[in-house]
Design a protein around this motif. Structure first.
Motif, PDB file in Angstrom:
ATOM      1  N   LEU A  88      19.206   3.066 -10.908  1.00  0.00           N
ATOM      2  CA  LEU A  88      18.425   3.226  -9.683  1.00  0.00           C
ATOM      3  C   LEU A  88      18.946   4.425  -8.903  1.00  0.00           C
ATOM      4  N   GLU A  89      18.050   5.349  -8.582  1.00  0.00           N
ATOM      5  CA  GLU A  89      18.407   6.495  -7.749  1.00  0.00           C
ATOM      6  C   GLU A  89      18.055   6.227  -6.285  1.00  0.00           C
ATOM      7  N   ASN A  90      16.843   5.661  -6.077  1.00  0.00           N
ATOM      8  CA  ASN A  90      16.396   5.452  -4.701  1.00  0.00           C
ATOM      9  C   ASN A  90      15.229   4.477  -4.698  1.00  0.00           C
ATOM     10  N   TRP A  91      15.162   3.651  -3.655  1.00  0.00           N
ATOM     11  CA  TRP A  91      14.021   2.747  -3.463  1.00  0.00           C
ATOM     12  C   TRP A  91      13.574   2.862  -2.017  1.00  0.00           C
ATOM     13  N   VAL A  92      12.387   3.448  -1.822  1.00  0.00           N
ATOM     14  CA  VAL A  92      11.780   3.530  -0.503  1.00  0.00           C
ATOM     15  C   VAL A  92      10.765   2.395  -0.423  1.00  0.00           C
ATOM     16  N   MET A 116       1.982   1.904  -9.945  1.00  0.00           N
ATOM     17  CA  MET A 116       1.769   0.466 -10.081  1.00  0.00           C
ATOM     18  C   MET A 116       0.987  -0.017  -8.867  1.00  0.00           C
ATOM     19  N   ALA A 117       0.136  -1.020  -9.084  1.00  0.00           N
ATOM     20  CA  ALA A 117      -0.609  -1.558  -7.959  1.00  0.00           C
ATOM     21  C   ALA A 117       0.287  -2.385  -7.047  1.00  0.00           C
ATOM     22  N   LEU A 118       1.352  -2.957  -7.603  1.00  0.00           N
ATOM     23  CA  LEU A 118       2.153  -3.934  -6.870  1.00  0.00           C
ATOM     24  C   LEU A 118       3.628  -3.567  -6.900  1.00  0.00           C
ATOM     25  N   GLU A 119       4.283  -3.744  -5.791  1.00  0.00           N
ATOM     26  CA  GLU A 119       5.699  -3.411  -5.661  1.00  0.00           C
ATOM     27  C   GLU A 119       6.574  -4.593  -6.058  1.00  0.00           C
ATOM     28  N   PRO A 120       7.726  -4.347  -6.689  1.00  0.00           N
ATOM     29  CA  PRO A 120       8.634  -5.451  -7.017  1.00  0.00           C
ATOM     30  C   PRO A 120       9.023  -6.245  -5.779  1.00  0.00           C
ATOM     31  N   SER A 121       9.026  -7.565  -5.917  1.00  0.00           N
ATOM     32  CA  SER A 121       9.394  -8.441  -4.806  1.00  0.00           C
ATOM     33  C   SER A 121       9.949  -9.739  -5.374  1.00  0.00           C
ATOM     34  N   PRO A 122      11.064 -10.222  -4.786  1.00  0.00           N
ATOM     35  CA  PRO A 122      11.728  -9.769  -3.568  1.00  0.00           C
ATOM     36  C   PRO A 122      12.763  -8.681  -3.799  1.00  0.00           C
ATOM     37  N   GLY A 123      13.051  -8.330  -5.053  1.00  0.00           N
ATOM     38  CA  GLY A 123      14.049  -7.317  -5.332  1.00  0.00           C
ATOM     39  C   GLY A 123      13.922  -6.829  -6.751  1.00  0.00           C
ATOM     40  N   LEU A 124      14.978  -6.174  -7.251  1.00  0.00           N
ATOM     41  CA  LEU A 124      14.949  -5.585  -8.588  1.00  0.00           C
ATOM     42  C   LEU A 124      15.727  -6.415  -9.605  1.00  0.00           C
ATOM     43  N   ASP A 125      15.849  -7.702  -9.351  1.00  0.00           N
ATOM     44  CA  ASP A 125      16.502  -8.612 -10.282  1.00  0.00           C
ATOM     45  C   ASP A 125      15.456  -9.554 -10.861  1.00  0.00           C
ATOM     46  N   PRO A 126      15.053  -9.374 -12.127  1.00  0.00           N
ATOM     47  CA  PRO A 126      14.002 -10.226 -12.699  1.00  0.00           C
ATOM     48  C   PRO A 126      14.429 -11.673 -12.905  1.00  0.00           C
ATOM     49  N   THR A 127      15.716 -11.975 -12.741  1.00  0.00           N
ATOM     50  CA  THR A 127      16.152 -13.369 -12.819  1.00  0.00           C
ATOM     51  C   THR A 127      16.055 -14.064 -11.465  1.00  0.00           C
ATOM     52  N   GLY A 128      15.673 -13.306 -10.427  1.00  0.00           N
ATOM     53  CA  GLY A 128      15.642 -13.869  -9.082  1.00  0.00           C
ATOM     54  C   GLY A 128      14.268 -13.967  -8.466  1.00  0.00           C
ATOM     55  N   GLY A 129      13.226 -13.627  -9.226  1.00  0.00           N
ATOM     56  CA  GLY A 129      11.871 -13.694  -8.693  1.00  0.00           C
ATOM     57  C   GLY A 129      10.869 -13.771  -9.817  1.00  0.00           C
ATOM     58  N   ALA A 130       9.680 -14.286  -9.509  1.00  0.00           N
ATOM     59  CA  ALA A 130       8.661 -14.510 -10.530  1.00  0.00           C
ATOM     60  C   ALA A 130       7.714 -13.331 -10.712  1.00  0.00           C
ATOM     61  N   ALA A 131       7.841 -12.287  -9.896  1.00  0.00           N
ATOM     62  CA  ALA A 131       6.877 -11.184  -9.936  1.00  0.00           C
ATOM     63  C   ALA A 131       7.027 -10.354 -11.203  1.00  0.00           C
ATOM     64  N   LEU A 183       0.840  -1.192   0.000  1.00  0.00           N
ATOM     65  CA  LEU A 183       0.000   0.000   0.000  1.00  0.00           C
ATOM     66  C   LEU A 183       0.876   1.243   0.000  1.00  0.00           C
ATOM     67  N   ALA A 184       0.452   2.220  -0.785  1.00  0.00           N
ATOM     68  CA  ALA A 184       1.144   3.507  -0.773  1.00  0.00           C
ATOM     69  C   ALA A 184       0.106   4.556  -1.098  1.00  0.00           C
ATOM     70  N   THR A 185      -0.624   4.976  -0.110  1.00  0.00           N
ATOM     71  CA  THR A 185      -1.750   5.867  -0.352  1.00  0.00           C
ATOM     72  C   THR A 185      -1.459   7.311   0.048  1.00  0.00           C
ATOM     73  N   LEU A 186      -0.312   7.574   0.641  1.00  0.00           N
ATOM     74  CA  LEU A 186      -0.005   8.940   1.063  1.00  0.00           C
ATOM     75  C   LEU A 186       0.413   9.764  -0.141  1.00  0.00           C
TER      76      LEU A 186
END
Length: 498
Positions: free
Chosen positions: A190-194, A37-52, A13-16
């Motif tokens: 990548l500049e920043n990931w909060v 986007m409705a959904l945040e990348p998980s578990p990280g920003l490597d598309p070879t390491g997760g199915a999201a 959720l990011a409604t603020l």
């Protein structure tokens, strides 16, 4: 939400509202853009390491690049490869690589990086969701700018695969930290990931075609709540919302401030069934589940009318599609008869585990009501994305049913994967799929593709719901949005603001 393979999505959720300086950038500068986007990348920003799929939505063609590039119309053009040649038997691909390309850390892009990337993707420790595909490749370096790839499985769509997020070329020294410190050859860094809020990318001035990149900064906000999605767009806090919740679209049609883009897809929204859980290990029970569900009502309830019914795990927009919607067509009376035939004499109590996307939560309500009419009592369990990945998709497989969209174009190999999350096992399917993957004749391949679709429909390892249509709402001054989406991608290199 779930590219030959399975793609799923993560949520936060990011409604603020955005901080005021960022608002000013979003609304006042033509060289900055805010996407949601409705959904945040998980578990990280490597598309070879997760199915999201959300990982690729942020990183593909922006941070990381591939040998080829998939375009909105599904065509494939050169990217890190200048050209390629294909042997007559479709087993050998020779790629000529671009010269003078480097990674964000200054290391050179070359054939050795390609070999490293593909060997890593198919290696024993790989978590790449297309591991099987890469394990069947042999990559040979001819010289710094020529690489030969040999494949054990014949696949006319191989150049397309080379443009998907699982095929990114990584830099060997930094590959292990790509989840949090992504290093690629793309036009953005990548500049920043909060976490739970946003990812910011900034233009890489040393990119080979930097002059063609119009946007200096892109912010991806994560807004799961449909009401907050609408509020962010109306307030001007967000410039574009690809794949916005369809239920909100009516508020933007006809509004001169916005453009509404309805896109085709290769996705399949399904009610996945745990085939090892009794009584769903009986094909008659699984077929009964299919016959208890009115696809058109689900499309209306889950996708607000944006979808096309399917009867197997294959979308109407894909080559070789066979209409099998009649195989397990909506028929509650037949569903009850099949359950009785299978020895089910009393009500079945199950849980449908629902990840955060609105199509899953909304669709769950419709499906639970329909199943109750044939004696299947469904309790709805809402979970966050991390729980879904761990307990449903991950090794635990601790679920009865779940609703998810698999968004990758060519992912029939999921049915041949051992211990895949829906626990479908079929020697007949494996034999048929292997024959398909090793047959070069185009006519024979289409026949086999039809046979595969029919077998899946008859075995009913899941309930086949619909092919979704994705909707993007954006400010009218945003240019370069993809019209159709053969893959999930937000290609910033094509975007600008008027």
């Amino acid at each position: 939400m779930l590219n030959r393979r399975t793609v799923l999505s993560s949520a936060a959720l990011a409604t603020l509202p955005l901080a005021l300086p960022e608002l000013a950038l979003a609304q006042g500068r033509k060289d900055s853009i805010v996407l949601a986007m409705a959904l945040e990348p998980s578990p990280g920003l490597d598309p070879t390491g997760g199915a999201a799929s959300s990982i690729a939505e942020v990183t593909l063609y922006n941070i990381y690049e591939t040998l080829t590039k998939i375009n909105p119309d599904g065509s494939v053009t050169p990217l890190l490869a200048e050209s390629w040649e294909i042997s007559p038997d479709l087993t050998t691909y020779t790629f000529k690589l671009r010269k003078g390309v480097k990674f964000h850390n200054g290391e050179p892009f070359n054939a050795q990086a390609v070999k490293f990337s593909f060997d890593r993707a198919g290696g024993e420790k790989s978590t790449n969701k297309d591991k099987r595909t890469f394990a069947n490749l042999t990559t040979r370096v001819v010289d710094d700018h020529t690489v030969v790839i040999l494949t054990k499985e014949i696949d006319p769509d191989f150049p397309f695969l080379m443009g998907q997020a699982t095929s990114i070329i990584v830099e060997p020294k930094s590959a292990d930290t790509n989840a949090t410190k992504p290093t690629g050859t793309g036009p953005y860094r990548l500049e920043n990931w909060v976490k739970g809020s946003s990812v910011k990318l900034s233009k890489w001035d040393e990119y080979r075609n930097a002059a063609s990149i119009k946007l200096r900064r892109a912010t991806f906000r994560f807004i799961a709540d449909p009401a907050a999605q609408v509020a962010a767009l109306l307030a001007g806090d967000v410039d574009a919302f690809p794949r916005v919740t369809p239920r909100s679209v009516g508020q933007f049609k006809g509004n001169p401030r916005f453009q509404v883009v309805v896109s085709g897809s290769r996705a399949k929204t399904i009610l996945a069934i745990n085939n090892k859980k009794k009584p769903f290990d009986d094909v008659r029970v699984r077929r009964a589940v299919n016959m208890a569900i009115d696809n058109k009502a689900v499309i209306q309830g889950a996708g607000d009318g944006y979808g096309v019914p399917i009867g197997s795990y294959y979308p109407p927009s894909a080559p070789g599609y066979v209409d099998l919607t009649s195989v397990n067509a909506y028929n509650p009376d037949r569903a009850r008869a099949l359950l009785k035939e299978a020895g089910v004499t009393g009500p079945i109590d199950i849980t449908i585990t629902l990840p955060p996307p609105p199509y899953a939560r909304q669709g769950g309500e419709v499906i639970a009501s329909q199943l109750s009419k044939v004696g299947i009592n469904a309790k709805l369990q809402n979970v966050e994305w991390a729980q879904w990945l761990s307990n449903v998709y991950g090794g635990a497989h601790n679920y009865d049913m779940t609703i998810i969209s698999h968004v990758e174009p060519f992912d029939l190999n999921n049915f041949a994967k051992p211990n895949y999350y829906w626990n479908y096992e079929s020697a007949k399917y494996n034999e048929l799929y292997n024959k398909y993957k090793t047959t070069g004749n185009a006519k024979e391949r289409l026949k086999l593709l039809g046979d595969i679709q029919r077998l899946i429909a008859e075995d009913a390892p899941m309930a086949f719901l619909y092919q979704p249509q994705w909707v993007t709402v954006a400010s009218k001054d945003v240019k370069g949005l993809w019209k159709d989406m053969p893959i999930f991608c937000n290609d910033l290199s094509s975007m600008s603001k008027a």
